[in-house]
Scaffold this motif. Structure first.
Motif, PDB file in Angstrom:
ATOM      1  N   ARG A  86       0.823  -1.208   0.000  1.00  0.00           N
ATOM      2  CA  ARG A  86       0.000   0.000   0.000  1.00  0.00           C
ATOM      3  C   ARG A  86       0.856   1.257   0.000  1.00  0.00           C
ATOM      4  O   ARG A  86       0.499   2.255  -0.626  1.00  0.00           O
ATOM      5  N   VAL A  87       1.990   1.224   0.685  1.00  0.00           N
ATOM      6  CA  VAL A  87       2.882   2.381   0.703  1.00  0.00           C
ATOM      7  C   VAL A  87       3.435   2.640  -0.700  1.00  0.00           C
ATOM      8  O   VAL A  87       3.500   3.783  -1.165  1.00  0.00           O
ATOM      9  N   VAL A  88       3.817   1.578  -1.406  1.00  0.00           N
ATOM     10  CA  VAL A  88       4.350   1.741  -2.764  1.00  0.00           C
ATOM     11  C   VAL A  88       3.275   2.277  -3.694  1.00  0.00           C
ATOM     12  O   VAL A  88       3.509   3.208  -4.480  1.00  0.00           O
ATOM     13  N   LEU A  89       2.076   1.697  -3.641  1.00  0.00           N
ATOM     14  CA  LEU A  89       0.983   2.161  -4.500  1.00  0.00           C
ATOM     15  C   LEU A  89       0.674   3.636  -4.246  1.00  0.00           C
ATOM     16  O   LEU A  89       0.469   4.412  -5.183  1.00  0.00           O
ATOM     17  N   ALA A  90       0.653   4.032  -2.983  1.00  0.00           N
ATOM     18  CA  ALA A  90       0.358   5.424  -2.645  1.00  0.00           C
ATOM     19  C   ALA A  90       1.454   6.350  -3.137  1.00  0.00           C
ATOM     20  O   ALA A  90       1.184   7.444  -3.650  1.00  0.00           O
ATOM     21  N   THR A 135      -5.725  -6.346  -3.126  1.00  0.00           N
ATOM     22  CA  THR A 135      -5.258  -4.965  -3.252  1.00  0.00           C
ATOM     23  C   THR A 135      -4.706  -4.702  -4.652  1.00  0.00           C
ATOM     24  O   THR A 135      -5.011  -3.683  -5.278  1.00  0.00           O
ATOM     25  N   ILE A 136      -3.895  -5.626  -5.155  1.00  0.00           N
ATOM     26  CA  ILE A 136      -3.312  -5.454  -6.484  1.00  0.00           C
ATOM     27  C   ILE A 136      -4.407  -5.394  -7.543  1.00  0.00           C
ATOM     28  O   ILE A 136      -4.433  -4.498  -8.397  1.00  0.00           O
ATOM     29  N   LEU A 137      -5.345  -6.343  -7.490  1.00  0.00           N
ATOM     30  CA  LEU A 137      -6.363  -6.416  -8.529  1.00  0.00           C
ATOM     31  C   LEU A 137      -7.354  -5.269  -8.448  1.00  0.00           C
ATOM     32  O   LEU A 137      -7.878  -4.826  -9.470  1.00  0.00           O
ATOM     33  N   SER A 138      -7.614  -4.759  -7.243  1.00  0.00           N
ATOM     34  CA  SER A 138      -8.583  -3.678  -7.113  1.00  0.00           C
ATOM     35  C   SER A 138      -7.989  -2.331  -7.485  1.00  0.00           C
ATOM     36  O   SER A 138      -8.693  -1.451  -7.985  1.00  0.00           O
ATOM     37  N   GLN A 139      -6.693  -2.150  -7.265  1.00  0.00           N
ATOM     38  CA  GLN A 139      -6.074  -0.856  -7.509  1.00  0.00           C
ATOM     39  C   GLN A 139      -5.149  -0.838  -8.720  1.00  0.00           C
ATOM     40  O   GLN A 139      -4.920   0.224  -9.311  1.00  0.00           O
ATOM     41  N   HIS A 140      -4.613  -1.998  -9.088  1.00  0.00           N
ATOM     42  CA  HIS A 140      -3.540  -1.953 -10.081  1.00  0.00           C
ATOM     43  C   HIS A 140      -3.346  -3.346 -10.676  1.00  0.00           C
ATOM     44  O   HIS A 140      -2.429  -4.067 -10.308  1.00  0.00           O
ATOM     45  N   ASP A 141      -4.214  -3.735 -11.599  1.00  0.00           N
ATOM     46  CA  ASP A 141      -4.084  -5.042 -12.239  1.00  0.00           C
ATOM     47  C   ASP A 141      -3.121  -4.913 -13.413  1.00  0.00           C
ATOM     48  O   ASP A 141      -3.467  -4.297 -14.427  1.00  0.00           O
ATOM     49  N   PRO A 142      -1.898  -5.456 -13.329  1.00  0.00           N
ATOM     50  CA  PRO A 142      -0.935  -5.269 -14.416  1.00  0.00           C
ATOM     51  C   PRO A 142      -1.370  -5.888 -15.733  1.00  0.00           C
ATOM     52  O   PRO A 142      -1.049  -5.375 -16.800  1.00  0.00           O
ATOM     53  N   ARG A 148      -4.903  -2.712 -21.953  1.00  0.00           N
ATOM     54  CA  ARG A 148      -5.503  -1.453 -22.378  1.00  0.00           C
ATOM     55  C   ARG A 148      -4.514  -0.571 -23.134  1.00  0.00           C
ATOM     56  O   ARG A 148      -4.920   0.379 -23.815  1.00  0.00           O
ATOM     57  N   ALA A 149      -3.219  -0.855 -23.015  1.00  0.00           N
ATOM     58  CA  ALA A 149      -2.185  -0.023 -23.643  1.00  0.00           C
ATOM     59  C   ALA A 149      -2.001  -0.462 -25.091  1.00  0.00           C
ATOM     60  O   ALA A 149      -1.080  -1.205 -25.423  1.00  0.00           O
ATOM     61  N   ARG A 150      -2.886  -0.002 -25.953  1.00  0.00           N
ATOM     62  CA  ARG A 150      -2.882  -0.437 -27.348  1.00  0.00           C
ATOM     63  C   ARG A 150      -1.572  -0.059 -28.047  1.00  0.00           C
ATOM     64  O   ARG A 150      -1.030  -0.836 -28.841  1.00  0.00           O
ATOM     65  N   ALA A 151      -1.046   1.152 -27.756  1.00  0.00           N
ATOM     66  CA  ALA A 151       0.195   1.579 -28.401  1.00  0.00           C
ATOM     67  C   ALA A 151       1.351   0.660 -28.027  1.00  0.00           C
ATOM     68  O   ALA A 151       2.205   0.336 -28.862  1.00  0.00           O
ATOM     69  N   THR A 217       7.752 -11.956 -15.244  1.00  0.00           N
ATOM     70  CA  THR A 217       6.701 -12.612 -14.465  1.00  0.00           C
ATOM     71  C   THR A 217       5.369 -11.853 -14.483  1.00  0.00           C
ATOM     72  O   THR A 217       4.404 -12.311 -13.861  1.00  0.00           O
ATOM     73  N   THR A 218       5.301 -10.715 -15.177  1.00  0.00           N
ATOM     74  CA  THR A 218       4.064  -9.939 -15.220  1.00  0.00           C
ATOM     75  C   THR A 218       2.949 -10.749 -15.870  1.00  0.00           C
ATOM     76  O   THR A 218       3.128 -11.294 -16.958  1.00  0.00           O
ATOM     77  N   PRO A 219       1.772 -10.855 -15.239  1.00  0.00           N
ATOM     78  CA  PRO A 219       0.673 -11.618 -15.844  1.00  0.00           C
ATOM     79  C   PRO A 219       0.130 -10.918 -17.088  1.00  0.00           C
ATOM     80  O   PRO A 219       0.358  -9.728 -17.303  1.00  0.00           O
TER      81      PRO A 219
END
Length: 286
Positions: A86-90, A135-142, A148-151, A217-219
């Motif tokens: 949470r500290v890193v995300l913030a 927490t990861i999936l609710s705030q920051h799903d890689p 979503r990053a089409r470019a 390792t990024t999903p």
């Protein structure tokens, strides 16, 4: 305080120091890790050099879970303090410069395929704790971020297209290099793969490209159509995973069956209204 959990303020200072070093590294600017360690120690409550280094390794583990680049000199250490995620995300959300730097956009000029090649798939990450995963999936799903990053996706496809053509020319098959097609650009996404390429012997290679600026390792997401094509044409289909794209791209290939290599988790379902009184029909083809 040795052996005592790090306070939230200590974690914030360590994360701020880590992100500043990462910003310098991603910008190609040099810095002195030992000097920064000493300066951070002076701002903490009796933490040693080794303790600071280990906390930076914990932060690397968090960055890896989030699918972000990490400082290369700090190998991830998985024994993560519960509040660190949470500290890193913030910290990232509060720093517009860092948030922009970590955005899943391709580099302006694009990397060169020189020195690029396919290696072995990495070992899987340890399963995150349930609370951490939520927490990861609710705030920051890689996986969703990269999808979503089409470019970024198109840049990765263009990169692999050039690589495949170059490899065939180097193998003495310029005839086949001229036949390599960017299928998803020319024909749309319905084919279930992005690039039609060939082996030097002339066998077709159907390449589905998944690109991230994060670590190996990024999903990532696989569509139902891609999975279906991989099942129907296992001799041709290849999933090409490109990682660390913005710095020094690496890649690995996954051959069907995909379920032998990755854990496939359904996240979206197609819903269709059924006539009154009719029993719902199961979906097929997935």
């Amino acid at each position: 305080m040795q052996g005592e959990p790090w306070t939230l303020e200590e974690q914030r200072r360590a994360v701020a120091d880590y992100l500043e070093m990462l910003r310098l590294e991603l910008g190609g600017r040099a810095y002195n890790k030992a000097e920064r360690n000493r300066r951070l120690q002076a701002r903490l409550e009796d933490r040693t050099k080794g303790s600071v280094e280990y906390k930076h390794r914990n932060i690397s583990a968090v960055m890896e879970r989030l699918g972000h680049p990490r400082i290369r000199g700090y190998r991830p250490a998985e024994n993560i303090q519960g509040s660190l995620l949470r500290v890193v995300l913030a910290a990232i959300a509060d720093d517009a410069r860092m948030e922009a730097l970590l955005a899943p956009e391709p580099p302006s000029l694009g990397p060169s395929p020189d020195g690029f090649g396919f290696g072995q798939a990495p070992p899987p990450l340890a399963a995150p704790r349930e609370e951490e995963a939520r927490t990861i999936l609710s705030q920051h799903d890689p996986a969703e971020r990269d999808a979503r990053a089409r470019a970024l996706g198109k840049a990765g496809e263009r990169f692999l297209l050039e690589f495949e053509r170059r490899e065939l020319r180097n193998a003495g098959r310029p005839d086949l290099a001229g036949l390599v097609r960017w299928v998803s650009k020319l024909d749309g996404d319905g084919a279930g793969y992005d690039i039609l390429s060939y082996s030097p012997a002339g066998a077709e290679r159907w390449l589905e490209v998944k690109t991230t600026n994060g670590p190996a390792t990024t999903p990532f997401w696989i569509t139902a159509n891609e999975r279906r094509v991989s099942r129907r044409h296992p001799d041709k289909f290849l999933l090409a995973r490109i990682f660390d794209f913005s710095r020094s791209p690496g890649a690995f290939e996954l051959r069907p069956p995909l379920s032998a290599h990755v854990a496939l988790q359904p996240t979206v379902f197609r819903a269709a209204l059924t006539p009154t009184g009719a029993a719902p029909q199961p979906m097929t083809g997935f």
